[in-house]
Each structure stands twice: as structure tokens, then as C-alpha cells.
Scaffold this active site. Structure first.
Site, PDB file in Angstrom:
ATOM      1  N   SER A   1       0.842  -1.203   0.000  1.00  0.00           N
ATOM      2  CA  SER A   1       0.000   0.000   0.000  1.00  0.00           C
ATOM      3  C   SER A   1       0.871   1.244   0.000  1.00  0.00           C
ATOM      4  O   SER A   1       2.005   1.222   0.490  1.00  0.00           O
ATOM      5  CB  SER A   1      -0.876   0.015   1.239  1.00  0.00           C
ATOM      6  OG  SER A   1      -0.093   0.283   2.393  1.00  0.00           O
ATOM      7  N   ASP A   2       0.332   2.317  -0.535  1.00  0.00           N
ATOM      8  CA  ASP A   2       0.946   3.604  -0.265  1.00  0.00           C
ATOM      9  C   ASP A   2       0.737   3.876   1.233  1.00  0.00           C
ATOM     10  O   ASP A   2      -0.094   3.235   1.882  1.00  0.00           O
ATOM     11  CB  ASP A   2       0.332   4.713  -1.131  1.00  0.00           C
ATOM     12  CG  ASP A   2       1.289   5.894  -1.285  1.00  0.00           C
ATOM     13  OD1 ASP A   2       2.198   6.047  -0.432  1.00  0.00           O
ATOM     14  OD2 ASP A   2       1.133   6.673  -2.244  1.00  0.00           O
ATOM     15  N   TRP A   3       1.482   4.823   1.764  1.00  0.00           N
ATOM     16  CA  TRP A   3       1.519   5.033   3.226  1.00  0.00           C
ATOM     17  C   TRP A   3       0.186   5.593   3.743  1.00  0.00           C
ATOM     18  O   TRP A   3      -0.152   6.749   3.527  1.00  0.00           O
ATOM     19  CB  TRP A   3       2.686   5.955   3.567  1.00  0.00           C
ATOM     20  CG  TRP A   3       3.970   5.226   3.846  1.00  0.00           C
ATOM     21  CD1 TRP A   3       4.748   5.386   4.953  1.00  0.00           C
ATOM     22  CD2 TRP A   3       4.624   4.222   3.056  1.00  0.00           C
ATOM     23  NE1 TRP A   3       5.827   4.529   4.896  1.00  0.00           N
ATOM     24  CE2 TRP A   3       5.784   3.807   3.752  1.00  0.00           C
ATOM     25  CE3 TRP A   3       4.328   3.599   1.837  1.00  0.00           C
ATOM     26  CZ2 TRP A   3       6.645   2.828   3.268  1.00  0.00           C
ATOM     27  CZ3 TRP A   3       5.194   2.621   1.355  1.00  0.00           C
ATOM     28  CH2 TRP A   3       6.323   2.247   2.057  1.00  0.00           C
ATOM     29  N   GLY A   4      -0.569   4.704   4.363  1.00  0.00           N
ATOM     30  CA  GLY A   4      -1.862   5.143   4.885  1.00  0.00           C
ATOM     31  C   GLY A   4      -2.999   4.987   3.894  1.00  0.00           C
ATOM     32  O   GLY A   4      -4.080   5.530   4.107  1.00  0.00           O
TER      33      GLY A   4
END
Ligand code: NAG
Ligand code: NAG
Ligand code: NAG
Ligand code: NAG
Ligand code: NAG
Ligand code: NAG
Ligand code: NAG
Ligand code: NAG
Ligand code: NAG
Ligand code: NAG
Ligand code: NAG
Ligand code: NAG
Length: 801
Positions: A283-286
Site C-alpha cells: 500500500s501507499d503510506w496510509g
């Protein structure tokens, strides 16, 4: 990644009207949901066969909690993303580091030219070398995983804050650059991550927000039709998967209303089924907004792990994954598949056998990390210098990615001018530090040359050679008088006072250095260069009849002053990296003959780009409707030059354009079929391999031609091959021409060379939305060979079937 809640310092721009290039009424209701695609296809380890057995044995060794740990990041690590070590079995954990132009969170590392600059070189060898050296630096710092390269955003809008991190809005050029960069990085045993999958074409509302009334307003939804998805946005990702990329990072935005990191159509369907991706989706961060649902939809690794990034925060994954297995809502086979996917590249690249320890300095620099750090990570010496002699490539590549757009009266190359003036706040040293991670607006960076953009794609400069520094050195050789004025406010508001200090006046040549701030987290609000750039150029040109403008920017700019008679030359130098001044001096003085070509179009006015702007408005900014942010990609395939060509619109400088100090010619175009079999409309059935049906990459035709240097100095030509593919009834509009080959050739005066372009099945096909297949249509395929998208010199045509 997003270390801070995005905060955006921007001016007004209303929702731009869109033209329906599909030429059918856009039915928004078709984009209200994504088709479910389950279950998540398990990896077979194809391409990484030897590693499969190791990954499988590894999984079998783990407890349930340990499996969850391999899949969920922890904040107490030294890197921007961390998978915790498992000392019990000798697993040292994984260190993930930004980013595409540099190992950002590091000391003594190189800041390379941005992806955009690399693309502007159109030089396959240099693009590969950039990847190779990036890989060497990540490895030297003990980073197993490089969060690079970028092909999303692709570049639907020039206003996108991150456009410069990737390569070009042309999917073919970007696809080639992705493949070369990934091969280079991974050649050093470092895992590459192609990001951001997919439709991540703007920063504005890329993440959910909370309204004044406390309602969660969801992230923007990119609504993309199936053909456009395949022919534009997926295209370079397909090259990436084919190149064996270890990981793909899913993006913040929604797709047809569902978050990209839990969209089963995008992850299970398009990526793992259709493209046969065997590695792991991180995932991208968050970007994770659900637990079990994201797992079922095909996400394999949750970064940074905790919600809100910090250790004290809970996670949708981690212990929640074990809970989900134990309560029966998730099958352990899926968890095992996820762990295998994560571990396959680790074993394939031998990271278990031989990999340098982590440079502990990165822990001190980690703004996401929290102390105390886990004591199980393995550290080596601090502040390892990984730069080697990479500065030479930086200098060469930035010069190769510098595009000469205008050159009247032989203004360039410079010939020992007696008297030179240097103007603009981009010429000299930065006054506010050399590191631009923060996503704040351009106001903090008024003074100083812009070598790289901001956000996670930036780099920590160990030095920057400014244009002024390099010019001071170079002008001494000729005894040139060099005077400079770096205050844009002064130049733009009070030129009489500004120029008072210069004598004799005006200088024989005036160089104006302009810049445009661009960063993750915020889109641009204007395509004009920053800091009153137009007034600066006009005032200098009003006084100096030999004004040369150099831009340091991350994408297309408007240039309202381009036709000013005293602007004798324009040079687009993009984001050049740490050797900025040396690279530009090489071009200005002709040590290097300019050979960069625009990897995008420079239109006449900003309004000309309105067909695909950033989705945004005052109403949207104030909405209480959670689902209000909808970005309909109604222009379909007609972005960039495809749009300007289709609507027969004039532009200032077209895609592929760039001048040289010499001249080139092309002759003897011929196109021939490779092999003697009959060609079927649909690709022969074949087992899916990484990249999709492998026969899509069979070379079916070869175009050849002769390129010659007809001028008086050595130089490099970029021969560009465009195809005109047939219109397909019922499938929207086919662009009039699309890039399908390019070759850069260095030639001495009078020298000629043969160039050849292999056309693969995918290159001559369109995505058929009914058949759900790449199809070659009957009918003529036009071949256009030239030195830009509008400087076509030779044409031919053939019929494939
Ligand atoms: C989005 O719209 C708001 C409100 O009109 C404006 O303040 C902001 O600058 C816009 N953002 C961009 C990137 O245009
Ligand atoms: C759209 O279709 C109409 C009629 O089918 C045609 O007259 C028009 O030229 C088309 N417009 C574009 C932009 O293709
Ligand atoms: C989005 O909707 C369009 C139109 O229904 C469909 O063709 C496309 O496959 C969908 N894409 C995703 C990712 O759901
Ligand atoms: C499995 O665990 C044992 C220690 O318990 C370790 O020696 C072995 O290397 C592990 N195997 C793999 C594939 O990780
Ligand atoms: C926001 O909340 C206030 C107070 O409850 C309410 O009057 C107002 O209508 C709400 N605004 C919207 C747009 O829902
Ligand atoms: C599990 O996820 C929920 C959100 O669905 C969260 O509230 C909870 O704190 C998580 N548990 C842990 C241990 O992180
Ligand atoms: C099982 O656990 C997961 C993770 O905490 C949770 O999301 C889910 O609602 C639980 N299901 C049941 C049936 O309890
Ligand atoms: C730049 O010029 C303006 C206008 O003369 C002046 O107000 C400002 O202080 C100058 N900036 C610097 C850094 O000297
Ligand atoms: C642009 O110039 C105006 C005066 O003409 C000045 O007030 C303003 O501060 C300048 N802006 C910048 C960004 O330099
Ligand atoms: C060009 O420069 C000369 C000074 O050499 C100046 O007199 C003239 O006005 C300038 N032209 C324009 C259009 O500004
Ligand atoms: C440009 O200006 C210089 C003096 O500033 C003058 O000598 C020269 O003739 C001018 N050139 C043109 C083309 O006007
Ligand atoms: C077709 O190509 C194959 C392999 O290149 C060759 O062996 C065969 O003789 C060719 N057949 C014809 C009819 O040219």
C-alpha cells in the site's frame, strides 16, 4: 508516502469543463462501482522458480503471528517502511526507502536527475545507468526495497504535483523507461517498486478529509474507461511487470468509487490475473482503509502498518490478520500466498545470502520512525558514502535531458561573450536548506536553484552546483565580465532600479533562470513558472536584446514570453539533480550538443490544457457529500499530444521537439514483416506470464531507416516512430498517432547510421472491450518517422492481417 496530513497552499481554480473525446455521452452511473474479482490469484513464482521453494519453506516455518508481521509494517524501524526481523529464524527484516531520484532518507547519497529529466533524454543507455546507480546506492545503504520508479501519475494533467517523479505522459516512452530503470535497480539485487497503481493523476483530495461538519469526505475517484485504462494508464505497469518488478504500490485515490488498495478489479483482476504479476502489492503510506476486505481484494503488504503511521496506533492488519484467520473470516492460504509473494523477490535476489547492513543514520533521519527502535535490526557503519563516481552520470544525463526550444541568431552556443548578466532567483544558492521533503508551497524556497522537487521523491543534496557557480568558473576562461541579480521581486517590480547596478549595460547576453516548485501533496495552480516569472523575463528582455531563458521545472510550463523578439533562446532543463550548473553550462557553451526532446507538449496557453485538468472547485472543497469527489476521465485516450493532434490545435512546442546545434536527416524508411507466418487478429493463446500474454510482446514487424548528421558538429538525433492505428467503431476515439519506437543515435558530421524499430503485437493492437483482449484490426496502419510528433519526415503504411 505522506508523512504529514497534506496541507495545500493553493489559489483558485474552478472545475474545468471537459470535452467528451469519447464522443459518446459519458454515463457516470457506469462508474459507480467496481466489478468484484475474487479470489485473489495465488503466485506461482513464475520467473522466480528457484526462490519459490525457499519462500514456501519460509512460510511453513512461521507462526500465524509471524506471518502477520511479515505483511504489516512497524513504525519502530530505521527506514521509511519496515518489516520487523524474526531473529528466531534468522530473518533480518526488510528496509524500504524512498524514492525515485535518490535514496531520500540518507546522507552521502547522490541526487539524480528526476524521472522526467531522464525521459527527456530519450537515451535508453543513460536511463538504464541511472537505475543501475540508484540500485547500487540503495544496496550500499542496506535498503532491500527501493520505492521507485514511478509511472502513476502518468501525466494526464501538467498541474499534477508529482508529474516529474515519473517519466512522460506518453505510455510507450514511460513503459520503456520503467523497464530500463527496474532492470537497472534490480541488477544490484535491490527490489524495485512500480508505483502508484493506478489512476493517481492528481494530489488534490488524494486522501480522505474531514468536512467542517465532521463528515469523512472520501478521496477523489478516478473513473477510467476500460480501453483507456489498458492503452494509457496500465501500459507502463505492464512493462514493469514484464521486467520482473518485485512490488507494485497501490495508490491513494479511489477507482470507480472504491479505494485503489482494496479494489479487487484492479488488484486481483487487472494486475494479478491479466498481467500475471507474481510479486507483492504494497500500500501507499496510509492508503489502507479496511482489514479483511483489502486482503481479499489483493493487497499483500500494509505500509507503514499502523493507522496514522505511529507505533501507538492500531492497524487494520497486524493482530487483526491473526484475529481474522482465527475467527474464520480469512483463509490462511491467502495469508500464506501473501507471505510467499513478499518473500519471493527477497530470495530471488539473494538478499538472504548477501546484503549489506542498514546504515543506522537513516533512523535518525526517519521522520516517521518512533523510538525506541526494535533492537533486532542489523546495523553497519553510519554515514556510508555510496556516491561513488555517480556525479558524472548525473551531469551527463541532466545535459542529455535538457531541451533547447528556441535558438535564434545563433544565440547558443555562447562564444566567449565579453559581458554577461545572470538574472532570477533560480540561478544561485538555496538559502533555506538543501532538503525539500516537506510538502509546503514554494514560498519557502524563494532563493536558490531547484535541482529536484519536494515530497517523498526528493533527495538530500550533499551539494548542488548552481548555474551561477558553474558560470563563474566557466566565464573566467574567456575573461567574461559576469554580473548577477537574483531578486525576482526587484526585477519584476522595479527594473530601472534593478538594472542600475549593471555596467556596461545592457550585457551582451542575459541569462534568466526560472523555476516552478512541484511536490507530492499539492498540485500546481498555474503552469507559469513561479515568482513573477513572466514579468522577470519581460523586464530583462525589454532591456537586453539577447535574453536566454532557462527553466528548472517538473513538467510543461506556459511561456507567454516565448515569442518576445529579444528572447533569443529558451532551454528547458527540468529537474537536473546535483550537477545542475555543470550540466547547463555544458549545453550553453556547446561542450554538449543539446539532444533532449520534450516528453510532453508545451501548449500556447494554460486554457489549452483544460480538457484534462485537476478535479477541484470551491464547492468540492466545502462539500458535505462523502462521495462528491469524482474525476471522470472523459477525454479517454486523448491526453497530451493525442488531444492536440486530434483537434488539430496549434501548440508552442510539440511533444518530441528539441533543437540541436547540428542538423539531421532521415531516409530509406522500410517496413517489413518479421517471420513468414500469418498474423491472427487476437494473440495466440498462451499461458499468462509476468506482463500478460507473452505473445503480446512478439515482434511482428520491423521498420528501418537511415539517419544522418548533415550539419557541421557532432550530435545525437532522436528518431521517433509514430503509428496511426485504425478507428474502431464503438470503442471511442483512436488517437491519430501514437509513439511506438524511438532511438537516439550519436553521429559525427557527415556520418549516417541505420535505426530499426521492432513493432510488437501490443504496439499494433487496441484493447477490445467486448473481447477483453488486445486485437489487431484489419485496415491500414500508418507509419510516421520523424524528429518530433509534428516533424514527420517519412511515412509508410502496412496492413498487419
Ligand atoms: C482547489 O480549489 C480551492 C478552492 O477553490 C482552491 O483554494 C485551491 O487552490 C484549488 N487547488 C488547486 C490545486 O487548484
Ligand atoms: C462526434 O460525432 C459526430 C457525429 O457522429 C461527428 O460529427 C463529430 O465530428 C464527432 N466529434 C469528434 C470530436 O469526433
Ligand atoms: C470502472 O467502470 C468502467 C465502466 O463500467 C469499467 O469498464 C471498468 O472496468 C471499471 N474499472 C474498475 C477498476 O473498476
Ligand atoms: C526455518 O527455521 C529454522 C530455525 O527454526 C532455520 O534454521 C531455517 O533456516 C528456517 N528456514 C527458512 C526457509 O527460513
Ligand atoms: C453542517 O452542520 C450544520 C449544523 O448541524 C447544519 O446546519 C448544516 O446544514 C450542515 N451543513 C451541511 C452542508 O450539511
Ligand atoms: C483492528 O482494526 C480495528 C479497525 O477495524 C481497530 O479499531 C483496532 O484497533 C485494530 N486492532 C489492533 C490490535 O490494531
Ligand atoms: C473477524 O476478525 C476481523 C479482524 O479483526 C474482523 O474484521 C471481523 O469482523 C471478524 N469477523 C467475525 C465474524 O467476527
Ligand atoms: C528583493 O527586492 C525587494 C524589492 O526591492 C525587497 O523588498 C526585498 O527585501 C529583496 N529581497 C532580498 C532578499 O533582498
Ligand atoms: C510579484 O511582483 C509584485 C509586484 O509587481 C510583488 O508585489 C510580489 O510580491 C511579487 N511576487 C513574487 C512572488 O515575487
Ligand atoms: C529589445 O531590446 C532592446 C535593447 O537592446 C530594446 O530597446 C527593445 O525595446 C527591446 N524590445 C522589446 C520588444 O522589448
Ligand atoms: C543588441 O544590443 C546591442 C547593444 O546593447 C547592440 O549593439 C546590438 O546591435 C543590438 N542587436 C540587435 C539585433 O538589435
Ligand atoms: C518460413 O520461415 C521458416 C523459419 O524462418 C523457414 O524455415 C521456412 O522455410 C519459411 N517458409 C516459407 C514458405 O518461406
Amino acid at each position: 508516502m505522506a508523512p504529514f496530513k497534506d496541507y495545500i497552499v493553493l489559489a483558485a481554480l474552478t472545475l474545468l469543463p471537459t470535452l467528451s473525446a469519447q464522443n459518446t455521452t459519458w454515463d457516470h452511473s457506469l462508474y459507480a462501482s467496481s466489478p468484484p474479482v475474487y479470489p485473489s490469484p495465488p503466485t506461482t513464482g513464475q520467473g522466480w522458480e528457484a526462490a519459490y521453494a525457499q519462500a514456501d519453506a519460509f512460510v511453513k516455518n512461521l507462526t500465524l503471528e509471524e506471518k502477520a508481521g511479515v505483511l504489516t509494517g512497524v513504525a519502530q524501524g530505521p527506514c521509511i517502511g519496515n518489516i520487523a526481523p524474526i531473529p528466531r529464524i534468522g530473518f533480518p527484516g526488510l528496509c524500504l526507502q524512498d524514492g525515485p531520484a535518490s535514496i531520500r532518507q540518507a546522507t552521502f547519497a547522490t541526487v539524480f536527475p528526476a524521472g522526467l529529466t531522464a525521459a527527456a533524454s530519450w537515451d535508453k543507455g543513460l536511463i538504464y545507468e541511472r537505475g543501475l546507480y540508484l540500485g547500487a546506492e540503495f544496496r550500499g545503504k542496506g535498503a532491500h526495497i527501493a520505492l521507485a520508479p514511478v509511472c502513476g501519475p502518468l501525466g494526464r494533467s501538467g498541474l499534477a504535483g508529482r508529474g516529474w517523479e515519473g517519466f512522460s505522459p506518453d505510455p510507450y516512452l514511460t513503459g520503456v523507461a520503467m523497464e530500463l530503470t527496474i532492470s537497472g535497480i534490480q541488477k544490484n539485487g535491490v527490489q524495485a517498486v512500480a508505483k502508484h497503481w493506478i489512476g493517481n493523476e492528481q494530489e488534490t483530495q488524494r486522501n480522505p478529509s474531514v468536512s467542517d461538519n465532521g463528515t469523512t469526505i472520501e478521496a477523489v475517484s478516478s473513473n477510467i474507461d476500460d480501453r483507456t485504462m489498458h492503452e494509457l494508464y496500465m501500459w507502463p505497469f505492464a512493462n514493469s511487470v514484464r521486467a520482473g518488478v518485485a512490488s507494485i504500490m497501490c495508490s491513494y485515490n479511489r477507482l470507480n468509487g472504491s479505494y485503489a488498495c482494496q479494489n479487487s478489479k484492479a488488484l486481483n483482476g487487472l494486475l494479478k490475473d491479466e498481467l500475471g504479476f507474481q510479486g507483492y502489492v504494497m500500500s501507499d503510506w496510509g492508503a489502507v482503509h479496511a482489514g479483511v476486505d483489502s486482503v481479499q481484494a489483493g493487497l499483500d503488504m500494509n505500509m507503514p502498518g499502523p493507522l496514522g503511521f505511529f507505533v501507538s496506533e492500531p492497524s487494520f492488519w497486524g493482530p487483526n490478520l491473526t484475529l481474522a484467520i482465527n475467527n474464520g473470516s480469512l483463509a490462511e492460504e491467502r495469508l500464506d500466498d501473501m507471505v510467499r509473494r513478499v518473500m519471493l523477490p527477497y530470495f530471488h535476489f539473494g538478499q538472504n545470502v548477501d546484503f549489506p547492513p542498514i546504515d543506522p543514520e537513516s533512523a535518525d533521519l526517519n521522520i516517521l520512525g518512533v523510538t525506541p527502535l526494535l533492537d533486532t535490526f542489523t546495523y553497519g557503519p553510519a554515514n556510508v558514502d555510496v556516491r561513488d563516481d555517480h556525479a558524472k552520470l548525473v551531469r551527463d544525463l541532466a545535459a542529455a535531458g535538457t531541451v533547447l526550444l528556441k535558438n535564434t541568431n545563433n544565440a547558443l552556443p555562447l562564444k566567449a561573450p565579453k559581458n554577461m548578466g545572470v538574472f532570477g532567483n533560480d540561478a544561485g544558492d538555496p538559502t533555506n536548506g538543501l532538503y525539500t521533503l516537506k510538502f509546503v508551497g514554494e514560498q519557502n524556497y524563494e532563493y536558490g536553484t531547484l535541482a529536484v522537487g519536494g515530497g517523498s521523491g526528493t533527495g538530500r543534496l550533499t551539494y548542488v552546483v548552481t548555474p551561477l557557480d558553474a558560470l563563474k568558473v566557466r566565464t573566467q576562461q574567456d575573461g567574461t565580465l559576469l554580473q548577477y541579480l537574483l531578486n525576482n521581486t526587484l526585477i519584476s517590480s522595479d527594473p530601472t532600479i534593478a538594472f542600475y547596478s549593471i555596467a556596461p549595460s545592457p550585457p551582451e547576453v542575459c541569462l534568466v533562470f526560472l523555476k516552478t516548485w512541484a511536490s507530492e501533496g499539492a498540485d500546481l495552480t498555474s503552469l507559469e513558472a513561479d515568482w513573477n516569472s513572466t514579468a522577470v523575463v519581460e523586464n530583462v528582455a525589454g532591456y537586453c536584446n539577447n535574453t536566454i531563458v532557462v527553466t528548472h521545472t517538473g513538467g510543461p510550463n506556459t511561456m507567454p514570453w516565448a515569442n518576445h523578439p529579444n528572447v533569443t533562446a529558451i532551454v528547458a532543463a527540468h529537474f537536473p539533480g546535483q550537477e545542475s550548473g555543470n550540466s547547463i553550462v555544458d549545453i550553453l557553451y556547446g561542450n554538449v550538443n543539446p539532444s533532449g526532446k520534450l516528453p510532453y507538449t508545451i501548449a500556447n496557453t494554460e486554457a489549452d490544457y483544460a480538457f484534462a485538468g485537476i478535479t477541484n472547485s470551491t464547492e468540492l472543497q466545502q462539500t458535505e457529500d462523502p462521495n462528491a469527489w469524482q474525476s471522470d476521465f472523459t477525454e479517454g485516450l486523448l491526453i497530451e499530444y493525442r488531444h492536440f493532434d486530434y483537434y488539430n490545435q496549434s501548440v508552442l512546442f510539440e511533444f518530441g521537439f528539441g533543437l540541436s546545434y547540428t542538423n539531421f536527416s532521415l531516409s530509406d524508411l522500410s517496413v517489413s514483416k518479421i517471420g513468414n507466418g500469418t498474423i491472427s487478429a487476437s494473440p495466440p493463446q498462451a499461458a499468462i506470464a509476468p506482463g500478460g500474454n507473452p505473445t503480446l510482446y512478439d515482434a511482428l514487424f520491423r521498420a528501418t531507416a537511415t539517419v544522418s548528421n548533415t550539419g557541421s558538429v557532432a550530435g545525437a538525433a532522436v528518431s521517433q516512430l509514430y503509428l496511426s492505428l485504425p478507428q474502431i467503431p464503438g470503442e471511442g476515439i483512436t488517437p491519430l498517432k501514437v509513439l511506438r519506437g524511438f532511438e537516439k543515435t550519436s553521429l559525427e558530421p557527415g556520418q549516417s547510421a541505420q535505426v530499426s524499430f521492432d513493432l510488437m503485437r501490443r504496439d499494433i493492437s487496441h484493447w477490445d472491450t467486448i473481447a477483453q483482449e488486445w486485437m489487431i484490426s484489419s485496415g491500414n496502419i500508418g507509419v510516421q518517422l520523424g524528429f518530433s510528433s509534428r516533424d514527420i519526415i517519412l511515412t509508410d503504411s502496412f496492413s498487419a492481417l
